[in-house]
Every structure is written in C-alpha cells, then in structure tokens.
Enzyme design. Structure first.
Site, short mmCIF file in Angstrom:
data_model
loop_
_atom_site.label_atom_id
_atom_site.label_comp_id
_atom_site.label_asym_id
_atom_site.label_seq_id
_atom_site.Cartn_x
_atom_site.Cartn_y
_atom_site.Cartn_z
N CYS A 98 2.16 -11.66 20.03
CA CYS A 98 1.24 -11.20 18.99
C CYS A 98 1.69 -11.81 17.67
O CYS A 98 2.80 -11.54 17.22
CB CYS A 98 1.22 -9.66 18.88
SG CYS A 98 0.29 -9.10 17.42
N LYS A 125 -3.28 5.88 11.29
CA LYS A 125 -2.27 5.13 10.56
C LYS A 125 -2.96 4.17 9.59
O LYS A 125 -3.94 3.53 9.94
CB LYS A 125 -1.43 4.31 11.55
CG LYS A 125 -0.25 3.64 10.88
CD LYS A 125 0.38 2.55 11.73
CE LYS A 125 1.45 1.84 10.93
NZ LYS A 125 1.92 0.60 11.52
N HIS A 174 4.23 1.47 2.01
CA HIS A 174 5.41 0.86 1.40
C HIS A 174 5.96 1.75 0.29
O HIS A 174 7.16 1.94 0.15
CB HIS A 174 5.07 -0.50 0.79
CG HIS A 174 4.46 -1.48 1.77
ND1 HIS A 174 3.13 -1.80 1.74
CD2 HIS A 174 5.00 -2.17 2.79
CE1 HIS A 174 2.87 -2.66 2.70
NE2 HIS A 174 3.99 -2.91 3.37
N LYS A 178 -3.63 -2.67 7.27
CA LYS A 178 -4.55 -3.70 6.84
C LYS A 178 -5.61 -3.89 7.92
O LYS A 178 -6.79 -4.08 7.65
CB LYS A 178 -3.75 -4.99 6.65
CG LYS A 178 -4.51 -6.11 5.97
CD LYS A 178 -3.64 -7.37 6.00
CE LYS A 178 -4.42 -8.58 5.52
NZ LYS A 178 -3.67 -9.82 5.78
N CYS A 232 -2.33 -6.32 21.94
CA CYS A 232 -1.08 -5.89 21.33
C CYS A 232 -1.09 -4.36 21.18
O CYS A 232 -2.07 -3.80 20.70
CB CYS A 232 -0.93 -6.56 19.96
SG CYS A 232 0.25 -5.71 18.91
N CYS A 248 2.52 -9.23 14.94
CA CYS A 248 3.83 -8.57 15.08
C CYS A 248 4.97 -9.57 15.01
O CYS A 248 6.12 -9.17 14.84
CB CYS A 248 3.98 -7.89 16.44
SG CYS A 248 2.89 -6.53 16.73
N HIS A 288 0.85 -1.19 0.00
CA HIS A 288 0.00 0.00 0.00
C HIS A 288 0.89 1.24 0.00
O HIS A 288 2.11 1.14 -0.13
CB HIS A 288 -0.96 -0.02 1.19
CG HIS A 288 -0.31 -0.09 2.54
ND1 HIS A 288 0.33 0.98 3.10
CD2 HIS A 288 -0.20 -1.11 3.42
CE1 HIS A 288 0.81 0.63 4.27
NE2 HIS A 288 0.51 -0.64 4.49
N HIS A 306 -1.38 -3.67 17.21
CA HIS A 306 -2.56 -4.14 16.48
C HIS A 306 -3.84 -4.07 17.29
O HIS A 306 -4.92 -4.25 16.74
CB HIS A 306 -2.34 -5.58 16.02
CG HIS A 306 -1.24 -5.72 15.03
ND1 HIS A 306 0.06 -5.98 15.38
CD2 HIS A 306 -1.25 -5.58 13.68
CE1 HIS A 306 0.80 -6.02 14.29
NE2 HIS A 306 0.04 -5.77 13.25
ZN LIG Z 1 0.78 -6.91 17.09
#
Ligand SMILES: [Zn+2]
Length: 505
Positions: free
Chosen positions: A127, A294, A22, A297, A145, A130, A19, A148
């Site tokens: 996680c 941010k 990147h 996904k 997490c 991660c 996306h 996330h």
């Molecule tokens: Zn995470």
C-alpha cells in the site's frame, strides 16, 4: 541531579496538512512535558517531521515541486502547528537533516555488522499510502489495504532484510520483564500477541524509490522510510544541543494505535540489534473521531483545529482534547461537546469562581488575601490529596484523570462559596474570622487549581495566578500547597473564558 524525562511524539509524515489528530498527539506530549517540568525535572521534548518515501515523492510531483521543496513546505506547516499550540518542544527534527541521515547510515552499518541484515527477493502486497507491505491475510475485502481500504499492488524486488524473526524470544522476554512498558494494557497484550504469533523478517530497503537515505553499502537502495523514521528519536539527541545525549533512552513515547507494531515490535528489535538501550515506556492513544469515524485525509472528515482556536482560544482546545478524549481510548470531537465544556466547566466553574473570589477579596478585605485562621484543615488536606492524585495520574500517563481530579477540587470550591456565603458573613462583624477563613480557602484552593491546570491551559493558568497576586512564572508544583497565599494582593482580571458569539461548525 534532577530526574530526567524524555518525551517524544511520532514524527509527522509530510504528505498532507496537519489536522486535529496531529494537534492531539502534540498537545498530549506537551502536557506531559510541562507537568514533568513542574516537578523540577530535566525535560526534553522532541517532535518533528518524517519526510522521505514514495508517497512524498509522488505528492511532490503532483504539486509540481521537487521532493525537497515539498518537504520544506509541509514541514513548515507542522512546525507552525506546534507554535500555534504553544508546544514547548526542545527540538524539531526533520529526517532530511544531514545529521539525521548520516547517523541513520552509521546505525545501519552497525545492524549490517551484527549479521542480522541479509539480501533477498521480496514480494508482497504494497500500500503506497501506508508505505507498507501486507500479507494476503492482512488484506480486507477485495484485496484492499486494511487501513486505507484502497487497492494494494504486488511488488517484487531485491531488498535488504532485517532478521526480525530471530528476535522473538528476546522481545517476549523484554515484555515479560517490563509489564508496564506499553500502555494501555490492551495494547501491551496486542503487541505481545503479534510477537508470540511469530514474526516475519522485515524488508528494510527499497530499490524502486530514490527519495530516501541511501543504504551505505548499497547506494542503489534507500532505507525503508519507517526504519529511517524510527531512528529519529535516537539521532536527534546527537545534534539537538550540547549534551542532549544524556536523555537516552526515552521515558515516554506517544503514538496512535495504528503504528503500534512499528513502535512496540520492530523498534525494540532494531535497537536490540544495534545494541542501544530500549525506551522505558510507550503510551498508545486512540483516535480522535468525528461522527463515529476516524479522521483522515482519505475519508475527508478532517476537523481543522484553527477555527476553534480562533473562537475559543488555544487553552480551550487544549482543555477539550485532554478532557474529552480519555488517553488510550477513541474519543469524539464535536462542536457541541466543545461548547458545553467551554461554557460549563472553563467559563462557569473555573473562570467565574476566580472572578468572584478576586472580587470578594477586593470588596471585603481591600484586595489582600486574609491570613489562614486555621479552620479549614480538612480542605487543606483535600488540596494536598488532589496534588498527590494528579501526580499519580500523570505517572500513569492519564492526563484525563488528572483533569478529573483537579475538577473535583474546582467543584469543592464552588460548593464552599455556596455553603459559606461570604456576602452574608460580610454583614456580620462577629463572622470576620469565618469570612477570613472562607476567602483564604478560596484563594489557596484556586492557586492550587491554577498550578495543577498549568500543563493543560498554560496561558489561562498564568493569568489566574496573576489575578491571585502570585508570580505567573512560578508554575512549579511546590506552588500548589496551602501555605503562602496569605497577604497576597489580588488583581481583578477580565473573564478568562469570555462568552463566544460565533461557534465554528
Ligand atoms: Zn494503506
């Protein structure tokens, strides 16, 4: 011998499609690489994909593919993204490359031999998104997490550990001896604080995962995906081309702020243990935000860069991201902001100025840039000053400031058109020298602008150079001077940044 410049992006994790986040990192690295090539330096630009770990294995299973098939498919998407962005990377590494795997194993053997690797029982909050263990204190809300905000699981296993705690003093000494080694300063302070607060040893292997690099002395375990990934910056030089090893250590490693600890704490400690010289500088950028959040996904607010490239052209995307998101800080991607910069800056201030200049030289001087009558010493000094300030901005890894400097010159040249009004001078035979001066100043100034913009908008800059009667392949910084544009034959071109009819949402 030219100076060397080795720049890296993080390798991208092949768990989801690329996306704009990147794209941002790749474009920033490409802008830096191109600028250093402009200086005549010997440049190596590395990017690639991170392909091991539980998350990839799980996504592959969900997609009904083997991990290898899954990694092949996703890695190709990232490679395509780089091509679409016109990234001039010299190599694309994949952590599934046999050469990378073998070299990671050799480095692991060295770490093992150093005495800083031991076996122990490990338990922690893990996680899977991660690929990371968290301490109780790191978790947020109801054991979620911190990145996330998803539930973590308690995991216990026998692992190999790296004695990271033993590197506290050496790391602090390195930070104190190299005050600029992490940019910006706030990230330097943050990383130094992590070290000062004390470091836990790092579990560097996993027993419950099979998709990874086998630990050479204990093939029941695979190397922790982050350790495997970090060493890509080193292993790539072993097989990227003849004599690529000359580029070590990296001059500039780019990354987003969420992977600061891995790069500014764990990575240097691993290199110290393996007796490998440390990178010279890390530059940490912020997030590309959408609607104040941010992009990820998980939150589902990803911006797809491709419709913007389709409607506005690649250079517009490269320009917008470099200009709008100050390197090191968070910035917001918005369709309205994109449109405003495209029309106001690229099309009107730069593109129109180029077309007007070329047309006036055509109309008033038969298409040949007049000789410099020497009336514009002040402007010549200003051009030289802009070049110096742009260099300084790039030295400080501040491409946004570099663009601001160039834009100061663009606006100066626009004012010059209004002040001198060449169309009025052209009517007065006594003003021929003044008209020569104005047209020469515009051509020399615009050539400098085109050269200075080349790292950010390469295709448009090359077309601008062609329109000014210059060799479009001559993009070196030495072509940004005041001298040498007289006598060039200009060539009208269609607008560099045409009106866009349909705007992406
Ligand atoms: Zn995470």
């Amino acid at each position: 011998m030219p100076e060397r410049f080795y720049v890296t992006t993080p390798i991208y994790y092949v768990n989801a499609d690329p996306h704009v986040g990147h794209a941002y990192t790749t474009i920033m690295a490409d802008v830096m690489a191109r600028h250093h090539r402009q200086r005549g330096e010997d440049v190596f630009f590395l990017t690639g994909t991170d392909e091991h770990g539980a998350k990839v294995a799980r996504s592959a299973e969900e997609a009904g593919r083997t991990p290898r098939e899954h990694a092949d498919a996703l890695s190709a998407r990232f490679r395509d993204l780089g091509r679409t962005l016109d990234a001039t990377n010299d190599f694309f590494i994949r952590t599934t490359d046999a050469e990378h795997v073998a070299e990671v194993q050799r480095i692991l053997e060295r770490l093992h031999a150093s005495g800083d690797v031991y076996r122990s029982r490990y338990g922690g909050w893990y996680c899977t998104a991660c690929e990371s263990f968290y301490g109780e204190d790191d978790l947020v809300d109801e054991r979620l997490c911190p990145i996330h905000r998803r539930p973590v699981e308690w995991l216990e296993e026998d692992n190999w550990f790296f004695r990271l705690s033993a590197y506290r003093e050496r790391l602090l000494a390195h930070f104190d001896a190299h005050p600029g080694w992490v940019l910006p300063q706030a990230r330097f302070n943050e990383a130094r604080r992590m070290i000062e607060d004390g470091l836990d040893d790092l579990s560097i292997s996993r027993s419950q995962i099979s998709w990874g690099v086998p630990v050479p002395w204990d093939p029941e375990q695979v190397v922790y995906v982050w350790v495997d990934a970090l060493f890509n910056y080193r292993t790539a030089l072993g097989y990227a081309g003849p004599d690529a090893g000359r580029f070590w250590p990296p001059d500039l490693q780019l990354m987003a702020k969420d992977i600061l600890k891995f790069h500014a704490v764990i990575w240097p400690a691993l290199l110290m243990a393996a007796d490998i010289p440390l990178p010279r500088r890390l530059a940490v950028h912020g997030y590309v935000l959408k609607g104040g959040e941010k992009m990820s996904k998980t939150t589902g607010n990803l911006v797809d860069p491709f419709p913007f490239i389709e409607e506005y052209g690649l250079d517009a995307l490269r320009y917008y991201l470099t200009r709008e998101i100050r390197f090191g800080e968070d910035g917001t991607f918005s369709a309205e902001g994109f449109e405003a910069r495209y029309t106001g800056e690229l099309a009107n201030e730069f593109g129109n100025l180029l077309n007007r200049t070329v047309n006036m030289i055509g109309r008033y001087r038969d298409g040949v840039v007049p000789a410099d009558p020497g009336d514009d010493a002040e402007l010549a000094t200003e051009v030289a000053g802009t070049v110096a300030r742009v260099r300084a901005a790039f030295d400080a890894v501040d491409p946004t400031r570099a663009l601001e400097e160039v834009w100061g010159l663009v606006r100066r040249l626009n004012r010059l058109v209004e002040e001198r009004a060449p169309w009025t001078l052209a009517k007065d035979p006594d003003a021929a020298r003044a008209l020569d001066g104005a047209l020469h100043a515009l051509a020399a100034g615009l050539r400098a602008v085109a050269v200075l913009l080349w790292p950010v908008i390469p295709a448009s800059a090359e077309r601008a150079l062609g329109a000014l009667g210059q060799d479009p392949a001559r993009t070196g910084l030495d072509g940004a001077g005041w001298e040498g544009v007289a006598g060039a034959r200009v060539a009208p071109v269609p607008p560099l940044f045409p009106r866009v009819e349909r705007q992406p949402a």
